[in-house]
Design a protein around this motif. Sequence first.
Motif, PDB file in Angstrom:
ATOM      1  N   ILE A  96       0.865  -1.191   0.000  1.00 17.93           N
ATOM      2  CA  ILE A  96       0.000   0.000   0.000  1.00 17.93           C
ATOM      3  C   ILE A  96       0.890   1.226   0.000  1.00 17.93           C
ATOM      4  O   ILE A  96       1.792   1.336   0.846  1.00 17.93           O
ATOM      5  CB  ILE A  96      -0.927   0.008   1.226  1.00 17.93           C
ATOM      6  CG1 ILE A  96      -1.792  -1.248   1.259  1.00 17.93           C
ATOM      7  CG2 ILE A  96      -1.802   1.259   1.254  1.00 17.93           C
ATOM      8  CD1 ILE A  96      -2.585  -1.413   2.535  1.00 17.93           C
ATOM      9  N   PRO A  97       0.690   2.175  -0.915  1.00 18.77           N
ATOM     10  CA  PRO A  97       1.527   3.394  -0.928  1.00 18.77           C
ATOM     11  C   PRO A  97       1.486   4.102   0.424  1.00 18.77           C
ATOM     12  O   PRO A  97       0.465   4.078   1.119  1.00 18.77           O
ATOM     13  CB  PRO A  97       0.898   4.238  -2.039  1.00 18.77           C
ATOM     14  CG  PRO A  97       0.195   3.254  -2.921  1.00 18.77           C
ATOM     15  CD  PRO A  97      -0.278   2.159  -2.019  1.00 18.77           C
ATOM     16  N   ALA A  98       2.593   4.738   0.778  1.00 22.41           N
ATOM     17  CA  ALA A  98       2.707   5.379   2.102  1.00 22.41           C
ATOM     18  C   ALA A  98       1.635   6.425   2.327  1.00 22.41           C
ATOM     19  O   ALA A  98       1.111   6.568   3.446  1.00 22.41           O
ATOM     20  CB  ALA A  98       4.101   5.997   2.258  1.00 22.41           C
ATOM     21  N   ASP A  99       1.266   7.185   1.277  1.00 21.89           N
ATOM     22  CA  ASP A  99       0.265   8.241   1.462  1.00 21.89           C
ATOM     23  C   ASP A  99      -1.149   7.702   1.579  1.00 21.89           C
ATOM     24  O   ASP A  99      -2.085   8.463   1.833  1.00 21.89           O
ATOM     25  CB  ASP A  99       0.351   9.261   0.321  1.00 21.89           C
ATOM     26  CG  ASP A  99       0.207   8.598  -1.047  1.00 21.89           C
ATOM     27  OD1 ASP A  99       0.374   7.371  -1.138  1.00 21.89           O
ATOM     28  OD2 ASP A  99      -0.057   9.328  -2.028  1.00 21.89           O
ATOM     29  N   PHE A 150     -15.437   3.394   3.308  1.00 22.01           N
ATOM     30  CA  PHE A 150     -15.649   3.583   1.870  1.00 22.01           C
ATOM     31  C   PHE A 150     -14.399   4.072   1.137  1.00 22.01           C
ATOM     32  O   PHE A 150     -14.506   4.502  -0.009  1.00 22.01           O
ATOM     33  CB  PHE A 150     -16.818   4.549   1.601  1.00 22.01           C
ATOM     34  CG  PHE A 150     -18.093   4.145   2.276  1.00 22.01           C
ATOM     35  CD1 PHE A 150     -18.833   3.067   1.815  1.00 22.01           C
ATOM     36  CD2 PHE A 150     -18.541   4.828   3.399  1.00 22.01           C
ATOM     37  CE1 PHE A 150     -20.015   2.690   2.452  1.00 22.01           C
ATOM     38  CE2 PHE A 150     -19.716   4.451   4.041  1.00 22.01           C
ATOM     39  CZ  PHE A 150     -20.446   3.370   3.559  1.00 22.01           C
ATOM     40  N   TYR A 151     -13.243   3.992   1.799  1.00 19.55           N
ATOM     41  CA  TYR A 151     -12.018   4.424   1.113  1.00 19.55           C
ATOM     42  C   TYR A 151     -11.401   3.233   0.385  1.00 19.55           C
ATOM     43  O   TYR A 151     -11.259   2.142   0.948  1.00 19.55           O
ATOM     44  CB  TYR A 151     -11.002   5.000   2.097  1.00 19.55           C
ATOM     45  CG  TYR A 151      -9.759   5.536   1.413  1.00 19.55           C
ATOM     46  CD1 TYR A 151      -9.744   6.799   0.859  1.00 19.55           C
ATOM     47  CD2 TYR A 151      -8.617   4.736   1.286  1.00 19.55           C
ATOM     48  CE1 TYR A 151      -8.621   7.289   0.215  1.00 19.55           C
ATOM     49  CE2 TYR A 151      -7.487   5.216   0.647  1.00 19.55           C
ATOM     50  CZ  TYR A 151      -7.497   6.491   0.110  1.00 19.55           C
ATOM     51  OH  TYR A 151      -6.392   6.958  -0.537  1.00 19.55           O
ATOM     52  N   ARG A 152     -11.000   3.451  -0.882  1.00 25.58           N
ATOM     53  CA  ARG A 152     -10.329   2.413  -1.665  1.00 25.58           C
ATOM     54  C   ARG A 152      -9.045   2.992  -2.245  1.00 25.58           C
ATOM     55  O   ARG A 152      -9.026   4.129  -2.708  1.00 25.58           O
ATOM     56  CB  ARG A 152     -11.244   1.923  -2.807  1.00 25.58           C
ATOM     57  CG  ARG A 152     -12.482   1.200  -2.269  1.00 25.58           C
ATOM     58  CD  ARG A 152     -13.359   0.697  -3.382  1.00 25.58           C
ATOM     59  NE  ARG A 152     -13.968   1.798  -4.130  1.00 25.58           N
ATOM     60  CZ  ARG A 152     -14.822   1.628  -5.137  1.00 25.58           C
ATOM     61  NH1 ARG A 152     -15.140   0.414  -5.534  1.00 25.58           N
ATOM     62  NH2 ARG A 152     -15.339   2.668  -5.749  1.00 25.58           N
ATOM     63  N   VAL A 153      -7.995   2.178  -2.212  1.00 29.81           N
ATOM     64  CA  VAL A 153      -6.692   2.649  -2.696  1.00 29.81           C
ATOM     65  C   VAL A 153      -6.778   3.013  -4.174  1.00 29.81           C
ATOM     66  O   VAL A 153      -6.256   4.034  -4.622  1.00 29.81           O
ATOM     67  CB  VAL A 153      -5.606   1.576  -2.460  1.00 29.81           C
ATOM     68  CG1 VAL A 153      -4.268   2.029  -3.066  1.00 29.81           C
ATOM     69  CG2 VAL A 153      -5.446   1.307  -0.971  1.00 29.81           C
ATOM     70  N   SER A 206       3.701  -1.855   5.522  1.00 32.76           N
ATOM     71  CA  SER A 206       3.576  -2.231   4.113  1.00 32.76           C
ATOM     72  C   SER A 206       4.817  -1.830   3.337  1.00 32.76           C
ATOM     73  O   SER A 206       5.459  -0.805   3.634  1.00 32.76           O
ATOM     74  CB  SER A 206       2.328  -1.571   3.504  1.00 32.76           C
ATOM     75  OG  SER A 206       2.087  -2.068   2.201  1.00 32.76           O
ATOM     76  N   SER A 207       5.152  -2.647   2.344  1.00 27.17           N
ATOM     77  CA  SER A 207       6.270  -2.390   1.434  1.00 27.17           C
ATOM     78  C   SER A 207       5.903  -2.986   0.075  1.00 27.17           C
ATOM     79  O   SER A 207       4.874  -3.677  -0.050  1.00 27.17           O
ATOM     80  CB  SER A 207       7.557  -3.028   1.982  1.00 27.17           C
ATOM     81  OG  SER A 207       7.485  -4.446   1.875  1.00 27.17           O
ATOM     82  N   PRO A 208       6.695  -2.755  -0.952  1.00 24.65           N
ATOM     83  CA  PRO A 208       6.392  -3.350  -2.268  1.00 24.65           C
ATOM     84  C   PRO A 208       6.391  -4.879  -2.264  1.00 24.65           C
ATOM     85  O   PRO A 208       5.970  -5.497  -3.236  1.00 24.65           O
ATOM     86  CB  PRO A 208       7.516  -2.803  -3.164  1.00 24.65           C
ATOM     87  CG  PRO A 208       7.937  -1.533  -2.504  1.00 24.65           C
ATOM     88  CD  PRO A 208       7.806  -1.782  -1.046  1.00 24.65           C
TER      89      PRO A 208
END
Length: 443
Positions: free
Chosen positions: A388-391, A400-403, A432-434
Amino acid sequence: MTGKSNPSLWWRLSWQLSLVIVAVVAAVILGLCIWATTIMSPNIAMEEEIGSAIAGAAARDSRGRLELKETPQLRALKEQISSLWYVAATVDGVSVSYGAIPPAYAELAHLVHLFDDADIRGSAATNEVATVDSAETAVGEVRILFGGVADKGSPVFALLAKAYPIYISLLAVALPAIFLAIPRIVGRALTRVSDVAEKASQIEPRRHGTRLPVDGIPKEVAPLVMAFNGTLGRLENEARKRQRFLIDAAHELRTPIAIMQLRIDGMTEGQERSRILDDVARLADTAEQLLDFERNDQAVDLDGTVDLVEIAQTAVGDIAPLAISAGYEISFHREVERLNRSGSAPALTRAIGNLVRNAIDHCGGRGEISVTVSSRGEISVTDEGPGIPADHQELVFEPFYRVTPKSQGAGLGLSLVKQIVTNHGGRISLQSSPHGTKVTIQL
Protein backbone atom coordinates in the motif's frame (compact mmCIF):
# COMPACT_ATOMS: atom_id res chain seq x y z
CA MET A 1 -4.03 23.92 19.40
CA THR A 2 -3.15 26.95 21.48
CA GLY A 3 -1.19 30.05 20.45
CA LYS A 4 -1.46 33.82 20.13
CA SER A 5 -5.02 33.50 18.84
CA ASN A 6 -6.05 31.39 21.87
CA PRO A 7 -4.61 33.05 24.99
CA SER A 8 -4.96 31.42 28.38
CA LEU A 9 -8.08 32.60 30.21
CA TRP A 10 -6.41 31.71 33.51
CA TRP A 11 -3.38 33.87 32.69
CA ARG A 12 -5.46 36.77 31.36
CA LEU A 13 -7.77 36.88 34.40
CA SER A 14 -4.89 36.44 36.83
CA TRP A 15 -2.70 39.27 35.60
CA GLN A 16 -5.61 41.63 34.88
CA LEU A 17 -7.13 41.15 38.35
CA SER A 18 -3.70 41.49 39.96
CA LEU A 19 -3.07 44.67 37.99
CA VAL A 20 -6.45 46.11 39.03
CA ILE A 21 -5.82 45.41 42.72
CA VAL A 22 -2.30 46.87 42.54
CA ALA A 23 -3.73 49.97 40.84
CA VAL A 24 -6.39 50.28 43.55
CA VAL A 25 -3.76 50.00 46.31
CA ALA A 26 -1.59 52.63 44.59
CA ALA A 27 -4.61 54.92 44.12
CA VAL A 28 -5.51 54.57 47.82
CA ILE A 29 -1.96 55.47 48.87
CA LEU A 30 -1.88 58.47 46.52
CA GLY A 31 -5.38 59.51 47.59
CA LEU A 32 -4.44 59.42 51.25
CA CYS A 33 -1.40 61.59 50.53
CA ILE A 34 -3.53 64.09 48.61
CA TRP A 35 -6.08 64.14 51.43
CA ALA A 36 -3.30 64.64 53.98
CA THR A 37 -2.10 67.76 52.17
CA THR A 38 -5.47 69.39 52.94
CA ILE A 39 -4.97 69.04 56.69
CA MET A 40 -1.20 69.35 57.01
CA SER A 41 1.01 72.42 56.65
CA PRO A 42 1.84 73.41 53.07
CA ASN A 43 5.39 73.99 54.32
CA ILE A 44 5.83 70.20 54.50
CA ALA A 45 7.15 70.20 50.95
CA MET A 46 10.22 72.24 52.01
CA GLU A 47 10.86 70.77 55.47
CA GLU A 48 13.44 68.24 54.29
CA GLU A 49 15.32 70.69 52.08
CA ILE A 50 15.46 73.50 54.70
CA GLY A 51 16.42 71.12 57.51
CA SER A 52 19.20 69.64 55.38
CA ALA A 53 20.60 73.04 54.37
CA ILE A 54 20.66 74.37 57.94
CA ALA A 55 22.08 71.13 59.34
CA GLY A 56 24.94 71.36 56.83
CA ALA A 57 25.62 75.00 57.69
CA ALA A 58 25.41 74.75 61.52
CA ALA A 59 28.66 75.36 63.39
CA ARG A 60 29.96 77.11 66.51
CA ASP A 61 31.88 80.36 66.49
CA SER A 62 34.99 81.12 68.53
CA ARG A 63 32.89 81.70 71.61
CA GLY A 64 31.06 78.40 71.19
CA ARG A 65 27.84 80.02 70.04
CA LEU A 66 25.69 78.75 67.14
CA GLU A 67 26.39 80.16 63.70
CA LEU A 68 25.23 79.21 60.19
CA LYS A 69 27.96 79.26 57.61
CA GLU A 70 27.14 80.34 54.08
CA THR A 71 27.39 76.90 52.50
CA PRO A 72 26.61 76.46 48.77
CA GLN A 73 23.42 74.58 49.69
CA LEU A 74 22.19 77.28 52.03
CA ARG A 75 23.13 80.02 49.57
CA ALA A 76 21.27 78.29 46.75
CA LEU A 77 18.21 77.90 48.97
CA LYS A 78 18.19 81.63 49.78
CA GLU A 79 18.56 82.53 46.11
CA GLN A 80 15.81 80.11 45.12
CA ILE A 81 13.30 81.40 47.71
CA SER A 82 13.52 85.16 48.16
CA SER A 83 10.70 85.17 50.72
CA LEU A 84 12.40 82.62 52.96
CA TRP A 85 12.83 83.47 56.64
CA TYR A 86 13.90 81.27 59.53
CA VAL A 87 15.02 81.21 63.16
CA ALA A 88 17.42 78.39 64.11
CA ALA A 89 17.99 77.73 67.80
CA THR A 90 19.92 75.22 69.87
CA VAL A 91 18.14 73.51 72.74
CA ASP A 92 19.90 75.87 75.21
CA GLY A 93 18.18 78.91 73.63
CA VAL A 94 20.94 80.34 71.40
CA SER A 95 19.38 81.35 68.07
CA VAL A 96 20.27 82.68 64.63
CA SER A 97 17.73 84.27 62.29
CA TYR A 98 17.47 85.17 58.61
CA GLY A 99 14.98 87.10 56.49
CA ALA A 100 11.97 89.25 57.27
CA ILE A 101 10.22 87.52 60.12
CA PRO A 102 6.50 88.44 60.18
CA PRO A 103 5.61 90.49 63.29
CA ALA A 104 3.12 87.82 64.40
CA TYR A 105 6.00 85.31 64.72
CA ALA A 106 8.79 87.68 65.86
CA GLU A 107 7.70 87.26 69.45
CA LEU A 108 8.19 83.47 69.14
CA ALA A 109 11.82 83.78 68.10
CA HIS A 110 13.15 83.49 71.65
CA LEU A 111 10.86 80.47 72.31
CA VAL A 112 11.79 78.31 69.27
CA HIS A 113 14.09 76.10 71.35
CA LEU A 114 11.05 74.95 73.35
CA PHE A 115 9.28 73.35 70.38
CA ASP A 116 10.26 70.07 68.74
CA ASP A 117 7.60 70.12 66.02
CA ALA A 118 4.77 72.55 65.31
CA ASP A 119 2.41 73.76 62.59
CA ILE A 120 1.41 77.39 63.13
CA ARG A 121 -1.39 78.93 61.01
CA GLY A 122 -4.89 80.37 61.21
CA SER A 123 -3.89 83.56 63.04
CA ALA A 124 -6.02 86.64 62.41
CA ALA A 125 -2.86 88.75 62.47
CA THR A 126 -1.22 87.12 59.44
CA ASN A 127 -1.84 84.73 56.57
CA GLU A 128 1.72 83.45 56.81
CA VAL A 129 2.10 79.75 57.59
CA ALA A 130 4.99 78.86 59.88
CA THR A 131 6.49 75.52 60.80
CA VAL A 132 8.78 74.36 63.58
CA ASP A 133 10.99 71.39 62.72
CA SER A 134 14.14 69.90 64.25
CA ALA A 135 17.36 68.72 62.65
CA GLU A 136 20.43 66.84 63.86
CA THR A 137 23.59 68.86 63.16
CA ALA A 138 27.28 68.82 63.95
CA VAL A 139 26.59 70.97 66.98
CA GLY A 140 23.67 68.91 68.26
CA GLU A 141 19.95 69.23 67.78
CA VAL A 142 18.79 72.48 66.19
CA ARG A 143 15.15 73.59 66.14
CA ILE A 144 14.01 75.67 63.18
CA LEU A 145 11.07 78.05 62.84
CA PHE A 146 10.63 78.96 59.16
CA GLY A 147 8.14 80.32 56.67
CA GLY A 148 7.72 82.05 53.33
CA VAL A 149 7.79 78.74 51.44
CA ALA A 150 4.10 77.75 51.38
CA ASP A 151 3.92 77.89 47.56
CA LYS A 152 7.14 75.98 46.98
CA GLY A 153 7.58 72.28 46.24
CA SER A 154 4.97 69.48 46.03
CA PRO A 155 3.32 68.48 49.32
CA VAL A 156 2.04 65.22 47.79
CA PHE A 157 5.49 64.00 46.82
CA ALA A 158 6.85 65.17 50.13
CA LEU A 159 4.25 63.11 51.98
CA LEU A 160 4.98 60.10 49.75
CA ALA A 161 8.65 60.43 50.66
CA LYS A 162 7.90 60.72 54.38
CA ALA A 163 5.32 57.90 54.46
CA TYR A 164 7.34 55.33 52.48
CA PRO A 165 7.94 53.05 55.51
CA ILE A 166 4.17 52.62 55.78
CA TYR A 167 3.23 51.95 52.15
CA ILE A 168 6.39 50.00 51.30
CA SER A 169 5.59 47.63 54.16
CA LEU A 170 1.99 47.43 52.95
CA LEU A 171 3.06 46.62 49.39
CA ALA A 172 5.65 44.10 50.60
CA VAL A 173 2.87 42.17 52.31
CA ALA A 174 0.10 42.76 49.75
CA LEU A 175 1.87 42.14 46.43
CA PRO A 176 3.01 38.55 47.11
CA ALA A 177 -0.46 37.77 48.44
CA ILE A 178 -2.06 39.26 45.33
CA PHE A 179 0.16 37.47 42.81
CA LEU A 180 -0.04 34.14 44.64
CA ALA A 181 -3.66 34.14 45.75
CA ILE A 182 -5.38 35.46 42.62
CA PRO A 183 -3.96 32.84 40.19
CA ARG A 184 -4.98 30.14 42.66
CA ILE A 185 -8.49 31.58 43.03
CA VAL A 186 -8.91 31.92 39.26
CA GLY A 187 -7.52 28.42 38.71
CA ARG A 188 -10.03 26.94 41.14
CA ALA A 189 -12.86 28.85 39.47
CA LEU A 190 -11.85 27.41 36.07
CA THR A 191 -11.27 23.85 37.29
CA ARG A 192 -14.78 22.78 36.40
CA VAL A 193 -14.40 24.29 32.93
CA SER A 194 -11.20 22.25 32.44
CA ASP A 195 -13.07 19.12 33.53
CA VAL A 196 -15.75 19.80 30.92
CA ALA A 197 -13.10 20.34 28.22
CA GLU A 198 -11.47 17.02 29.12
CA LYS A 199 -14.87 15.32 29.00
CA ALA A 200 -15.53 16.83 25.57
CA SER A 201 -12.23 15.47 24.24
CA GLN A 202 -13.29 11.95 25.26
CA ILE A 203 -16.58 11.94 23.34
CA GLU A 204 -16.62 9.22 20.70
CA PRO A 205 -18.65 9.92 17.53
CA ARG A 206 -20.29 6.48 17.56
CA ARG A 207 -21.05 6.48 21.29
CA HIS A 208 -24.41 8.15 21.57
CA GLY A 209 -25.97 9.63 24.69
CA THR A 210 -22.84 11.29 26.08
CA ARG A 211 -23.37 14.85 27.34
CA LEU A 212 -21.17 17.43 29.00
CA PRO A 213 -21.94 18.12 32.70
CA VAL A 214 -23.50 21.48 33.50
CA ASP A 215 -23.44 21.24 37.31
CA GLY A 216 -20.87 23.55 38.86
CA ILE A 217 -20.18 25.41 35.62
CA PRO A 218 -20.06 29.25 35.91
CA LYS A 219 -23.32 30.73 34.63
CA GLU A 220 -21.41 32.69 31.97
CA VAL A 221 -20.08 29.44 30.49
CA ALA A 222 -23.16 27.25 31.06
CA PRO A 223 -25.02 28.49 27.90
CA LEU A 224 -22.07 27.39 25.76
CA VAL A 225 -22.06 23.93 27.37
CA MET A 226 -25.82 23.58 26.93
CA ALA A 227 -25.58 24.69 23.30
CA PHE A 228 -22.87 22.08 22.74
CA ASN A 229 -25.07 19.40 24.32
CA GLY A 230 -27.93 20.47 22.06
CA THR A 231 -25.66 20.16 19.04
CA LEU A 232 -24.64 16.65 20.14
CA GLY A 233 -28.31 15.69 20.37
CA ARG A 234 -29.07 16.96 16.87
CA LEU A 235 -26.05 15.20 15.42
CA GLU A 236 -27.06 11.94 17.09
CA ASN A 237 -30.58 12.21 15.67
CA GLU A 238 -29.18 12.68 12.17
CA ALA A 239 -26.74 9.80 12.70
CA ARG A 240 -29.59 7.52 13.77
CA LYS A 241 -31.58 8.46 10.66
CA ARG A 242 -28.60 7.69 8.44
CA GLN A 243 -27.92 4.43 10.26
CA ARG A 244 -31.55 3.37 9.99
CA PHE A 245 -31.58 4.18 6.29
CA LEU A 246 -28.40 2.21 5.56
CA ILE A 247 -29.55 -0.78 7.59
CA ASP A 248 -32.94 -0.78 5.88
CA ALA A 249 -31.30 -0.37 2.46
CA ALA A 250 -28.93 -3.28 3.12
CA HIS A 251 -31.84 -5.43 4.29
CA GLU A 252 -33.84 -4.53 1.18
CA LEU A 253 -30.93 -5.52 -1.03
CA ARG A 254 -30.86 -9.05 0.37
CA THR A 255 -34.09 -10.12 -1.32
CA PRO A 256 -33.28 -9.03 -4.90
CA ILE A 257 -29.73 -10.41 -4.49
CA ALA A 258 -31.13 -13.81 -3.43
CA ILE A 259 -33.54 -13.77 -6.39
CA MET A 260 -30.70 -12.93 -8.77
CA GLN A 261 -28.61 -15.81 -7.41
CA LEU A 262 -31.48 -18.27 -7.92
CA ARG A 263 -31.99 -17.13 -11.48
CA ILE A 264 -28.30 -17.27 -12.28
CA ASP A 265 -28.10 -20.79 -10.83
CA GLY A 266 -30.56 -21.83 -13.54
CA MET A 267 -28.36 -20.47 -16.32
CA THR A 268 -26.20 -22.68 -18.51
CA GLU A 269 -22.69 -23.27 -17.25
CA GLY A 270 -20.11 -20.96 -18.79
CA GLN A 271 -17.75 -18.03 -18.34
CA GLU A 272 -20.55 -15.44 -18.37
CA ARG A 273 -22.47 -17.30 -15.66
CA SER A 274 -19.34 -17.45 -13.45
CA ARG A 275 -18.65 -13.73 -13.95
CA ILE A 276 -22.22 -12.77 -13.03
CA LEU A 277 -22.14 -15.06 -9.99
CA ASP A 278 -18.93 -13.37 -8.82
CA ASP A 279 -20.49 -9.92 -9.26
CA VAL A 280 -23.61 -10.91 -7.32
CA ALA A 281 -21.46 -12.48 -4.59
CA ARG A 282 -19.52 -9.21 -4.21
CA LEU A 283 -22.80 -7.30 -4.06
CA ALA A 284 -24.10 -9.64 -1.36
CA ASP A 285 -20.82 -9.34 0.55
CA THR A 286 -20.97 -5.52 0.35
CA ALA A 287 -24.53 -5.53 1.69
CA GLU A 288 -23.48 -7.76 4.61
CA GLN A 289 -20.44 -5.56 5.36
CA LEU A 290 -22.68 -2.50 5.35
CA LEU A 291 -25.01 -4.16 7.83
CA ASP A 292 -22.06 -5.21 10.02
CA PHE A 293 -20.59 -1.72 9.90
CA GLU A 294 -23.80 0.02 10.92
CA ARG A 295 -24.79 -2.50 13.57
CA ASN A 296 -21.38 -2.87 15.15
CA ASP A 297 -21.76 0.20 17.40
CA GLN A 298 -24.96 -1.17 18.88
CA ALA A 299 -25.11 -3.29 22.05
CA VAL A 300 -22.51 -6.07 21.73
CA ASP A 301 -21.43 -8.38 24.53
CA LEU A 302 -17.73 -7.66 24.98
CA ASP A 303 -17.48 -9.23 28.42
CA GLY A 304 -17.35 -12.86 27.30
CA THR A 305 -14.13 -14.89 27.43
CA VAL A 306 -12.78 -15.83 24.00
CA ASP A 307 -9.76 -17.85 22.86
CA LEU A 308 -7.89 -15.84 20.23
CA VAL A 309 -6.15 -18.95 18.90
CA GLU A 310 -9.44 -20.74 18.34
CA ILE A 311 -11.06 -17.66 16.78
CA ALA A 312 -8.20 -17.08 14.35
CA GLN A 313 -8.05 -20.78 13.43
CA THR A 314 -11.81 -20.85 12.79
CA ALA A 315 -11.64 -17.71 10.63
CA VAL A 316 -8.80 -19.19 8.55
CA GLY A 317 -10.64 -22.48 8.15
CA ASP A 318 -13.80 -20.72 6.97
CA ILE A 319 -12.08 -18.56 4.38
CA ALA A 320 -9.33 -20.98 3.25
CA PRO A 321 -11.38 -22.45 0.35
CA LEU A 322 -11.96 -18.94 -1.03
CA ALA A 323 -8.24 -18.10 -0.77
CA ILE A 324 -7.13 -21.36 -2.40
CA SER A 325 -9.66 -21.02 -5.24
CA ALA A 326 -8.31 -17.50 -5.85
CA GLY A 327 -4.77 -18.87 -6.30
CA TYR A 328 -3.21 -18.27 -2.87
CA GLU A 329 -1.48 -20.42 -0.32
CA ILE A 330 -2.85 -19.83 3.20
CA SER A 331 -1.24 -20.82 6.49
CA PHE A 332 -1.94 -20.49 10.20
CA HIS A 333 0.70 -20.16 12.96
CA ARG A 334 0.41 -19.90 16.74
CA GLU A 335 2.92 -19.38 19.51
CA VAL A 336 0.63 -20.72 22.27
CA GLU A 337 -2.09 -23.32 22.52
CA ARG A 338 -4.64 -20.97 24.09
CA LEU A 339 -4.83 -17.21 24.61
CA ASN A 340 -7.89 -15.93 26.44
CA ARG A 341 -9.17 -12.39 26.20
CA SER A 342 -12.48 -10.60 26.93
CA GLY A 343 -14.57 -9.85 23.89
CA SER A 344 -17.12 -10.94 21.31
CA ALA A 345 -16.22 -14.10 19.39
CA PRO A 346 -18.46 -13.35 16.35
CA ALA A 347 -17.12 -9.80 16.03
CA LEU A 348 -13.46 -10.86 16.27
CA THR A 349 -14.03 -13.68 13.77
CA ARG A 350 -15.48 -11.16 11.31
CA ALA A 351 -12.46 -8.87 11.86
CA ILE A 352 -9.91 -11.59 11.06
CA GLY A 353 -11.99 -12.82 8.13
CA ASN A 354 -12.14 -9.31 6.69
CA LEU A 355 -8.35 -8.94 6.94
CA VAL A 356 -7.83 -12.19 5.03
CA ARG A 357 -10.52 -11.27 2.48
CA ASN A 358 -8.84 -7.89 1.97
CA ALA A 359 -5.56 -9.68 1.20
CA ILE A 360 -7.37 -11.99 -1.25
CA ASP A 361 -8.91 -9.01 -3.08
CA HIS A 362 -5.72 -6.97 -3.45
CA CYS A 363 -2.76 -9.36 -3.95
CA GLY A 364 -3.28 -10.38 -7.56
CA GLY A 365 -4.07 -14.07 -6.97
CA ARG A 366 -0.53 -15.12 -6.05
CA GLY A 367 1.71 -15.60 -3.03
CA GLU A 368 1.02 -16.73 0.52
CA ILE A 369 -1.35 -15.33 3.11
CA SER A 370 -0.36 -16.20 6.68
CA VAL A 371 -2.24 -15.65 9.95
CA THR A 372 -0.21 -15.66 13.18
CA VAL A 373 -1.27 -15.49 16.84
CA SER A 374 1.52 -14.38 19.21
CA SER A 375 1.82 -14.92 22.93
CA ARG A 376 1.44 -11.12 23.44
CA GLY A 377 -2.14 -11.14 22.20
CA GLU A 378 -1.33 -10.03 18.65
CA ILE A 379 -3.07 -11.43 15.57
CA SER A 380 -1.19 -10.66 12.34
CA VAL A 381 -2.30 -11.18 8.74
CA THR A 382 0.58 -11.03 6.26
CA ASP A 383 0.43 -11.16 2.45
CA GLU A 384 2.91 -10.97 -0.43
CA GLY A 385 1.04 -8.42 -2.51
CA PRO A 386 2.26 -5.16 -4.07
CA GLY A 387 1.84 -3.21 -0.82
CA ILE A 388 0.00 0.00 0.00
CA PRO A 389 1.53 3.39 -0.93
CA ALA A 390 2.71 5.38 2.10
CA ASP A 391 0.26 8.24 1.46
CA HIS A 392 -2.66 5.78 1.55
CA GLN A 393 -1.73 3.83 4.68
CA GLU A 394 -3.48 6.20 7.13
CA LEU A 395 -6.59 6.34 4.96
CA VAL A 396 -7.34 2.66 4.31
CA PHE A 397 -9.14 2.36 7.66
CA GLU A 398 -11.63 5.11 6.71
CA PRO A 399 -15.14 3.97 5.65
CA PHE A 400 -15.65 3.58 1.87
CA TYR A 401 -12.02 4.42 1.11
CA ARG A 402 -10.33 2.41 -1.66
CA VAL A 403 -6.69 2.65 -2.70
CA THR A 404 -7.71 2.49 -6.36
CA PRO A 405 -11.19 3.64 -7.46
CA LYS A 406 -11.69 0.52 -9.60
CA SER A 407 -10.70 -1.96 -6.89
CA GLN A 408 -13.20 -4.57 -5.76
CA GLY A 409 -15.29 -4.08 -2.65
CA ALA A 410 -16.95 -1.07 -1.07
CA GLY A 411 -14.03 -0.02 1.12
CA LEU A 412 -15.71 -1.14 4.36
CA GLY A 413 -13.61 -4.19 5.30
CA LEU A 414 -10.66 -2.52 7.05
CA SER A 415 -12.90 0.18 8.52
CA LEU A 416 -15.07 -2.51 10.09
CA VAL A 417 -11.94 -4.24 11.46
CA LYS A 418 -10.77 -1.00 13.09
CA GLN A 419 -14.23 -0.42 14.56
CA ILE A 420 -14.32 -3.89 16.10
CA VAL A 421 -10.80 -3.56 17.51
CA THR A 422 -11.58 -0.11 18.97
CA ASN A 423 -14.73 -1.47 20.62
CA HIS A 424 -12.56 -4.13 22.27
CA GLY A 425 -10.14 -1.51 23.59
CA GLY A 426 -7.34 -2.69 21.29
CA ARG A 427 -5.33 -1.11 18.50
CA ILE A 428 -4.53 -1.93 14.90
CA SER A 429 -1.32 -1.20 13.00
CA LEU A 430 -0.16 -1.59 9.40
CA GLN A 431 3.28 -2.18 7.88
CA SER A 432 3.58 -2.23 4.11
CA SER A 433 6.27 -2.39 1.43
CA PRO A 434 6.39 -3.35 -2.27
CA HIS A 435 6.94 -6.96 -1.09
CA GLY A 436 3.82 -7.28 1.03
CA THR A 437 1.61 -5.93 3.81
CA LYS A 438 1.25 -6.92 7.46
CA VAL A 439 -1.79 -5.86 9.49
CA THR A 440 -1.62 -6.51 13.23
CA ILE A 441 -4.41 -6.48 15.79
CA GLN A 442 -3.37 -6.21 19.43
CA LEU A 443 -5.91 -6.88 22.21
